[in-house]
Design a protein around this motif. Structure first.
Motif, PDB file in Angstrom:
ATOM      1  N   LEU A   9       0.766  -1.323  -0.057  1.00 41.49           N
ATOM      2  CA  LEU A   9      -0.028   0.041  -0.095  1.00 41.49           C
ATOM      3  C   LEU A   9       0.889   1.384  -0.017  1.00 41.49           C
ATOM      4  O   LEU A   9       0.521   2.266  -0.688  1.00 41.49           O
ATOM      5  N   MET A  10       1.892   1.093   0.796  1.00 42.42           N
ATOM      6  CA  MET A  10       2.740   2.376   0.806  1.00 42.42           C
ATOM      7  C   MET A  10       3.527   2.612  -0.347  1.00 42.42           C
ATOM      8  O   MET A  10       3.512   3.901  -0.871  1.00 42.42           O
ATOM      9  N   GLY A  12       2.920   1.710  -3.359  1.00 48.32           N
ATOM     10  CA  GLY A  12       1.777   1.995  -4.445  1.00 48.32           C
ATOM     11  C   GLY A  12       1.388   3.469  -4.407  1.00 48.32           C
ATOM     12  O   GLY A  12       1.510   4.221  -5.530  1.00 48.32           O
ATOM     13  N   THR A  13       1.168   3.884  -3.259  1.00 49.08           N
ATOM     14  CA  THR A  13       0.815   5.079  -3.140  1.00 49.08           C
ATOM     15  C   THR A  13       2.157   6.403  -3.209  1.00 49.08           C
ATOM     16  O   THR A  13       1.475   7.335  -4.101  1.00 49.08           O
ATOM     17  N   MET A  14       3.081   5.878  -2.904  1.00 51.67           N
ATOM     18  CA  MET A  14       4.207   6.900  -3.319  1.00 51.67           C
ATOM     19  C   MET A  14       4.610   7.007  -4.733  1.00 51.67           C
ATOM     20  O   MET A  14       4.896   7.865  -5.177  1.00 51.67           O
ATOM     21  N   LEU A  16       2.439   6.360  -7.166  1.00 47.56           N
ATOM     22  CA  LEU A  16       1.278   7.225  -7.785  1.00 47.56           C
ATOM     23  C   LEU A  16       1.269   8.573  -7.626  1.00 47.56           C
ATOM     24  O   LEU A  16       1.208   9.555  -8.462  1.00 47.56           O
ATOM     25  N   LEU A  17       1.472   8.966  -6.339  1.00 45.52           N
ATOM     26  CA  LEU A  17       1.740  10.474  -5.974  1.00 45.52           C
ATOM     27  C   LEU A  17       2.999  11.140  -6.580  1.00 45.52           C
ATOM     28  O   LEU A  17       2.829  12.146  -7.152  1.00 45.52           O
ATOM     29  N   SER A  18       4.089  10.483  -6.783  1.00 41.56           N
ATOM     30  CA  SER A  18       5.067  11.065  -7.439  1.00 41.56           C
ATOM     31  C   SER A  18       4.964  11.096  -8.955  1.00 41.56           C
ATOM     32  O   SER A  18       5.233  12.054  -9.536  1.00 41.56           O
ATOM     33  N   THR A  33      10.139   8.391  -8.038  1.00 38.45           N
ATOM     34  CA  THR A  33       9.795   7.138  -8.290  1.00 38.45           C
ATOM     35  C   THR A  33      10.977   6.263  -8.623  1.00 38.45           C
ATOM     36  O   THR A  33      10.960   4.987  -8.432  1.00 38.45           O
TER      37      THR A  33
END
Length: 67
Positions: A9-10, A12-14, A16-18, A33
């Motif tokens: 989860l962490m 994947g979130t990072m 997508l956010l970047s 990324t």
């Protein structure tokens, strides 16, 4: 929650956010990324991940990520 699920989860979130930040603001965010990808590669090859060490200190346990 188990460490493996939290890590997916962490990460994947990072990523997508970047990617979103790179699209909206500046491509320099793609360095984040790349850093995440490099950490995943090193973790896969060596079996060492600093985030797992930190999560164990917070009391999370290893378990099955997929059921």
């Amino acid at each position: 929650m188990v460490i493996e699920k939290f890590m997916m989860l962490m990460v994947g979130t990072m990523v997508l956010l970047s990617a979103i930040l790179a699209y909206v603001y500046t491509p320099a965010w793609l360095l984040l990324t790349g850093f995440i990808g490099l950490n995943l590669l090193i973790s896969g090859l060596t079996g060492f991940c600093p985030m797992v060490y930190i999560l164990r200190k917070f009391g999370l346990k290893h378990g099955c990520a997929f059921r």
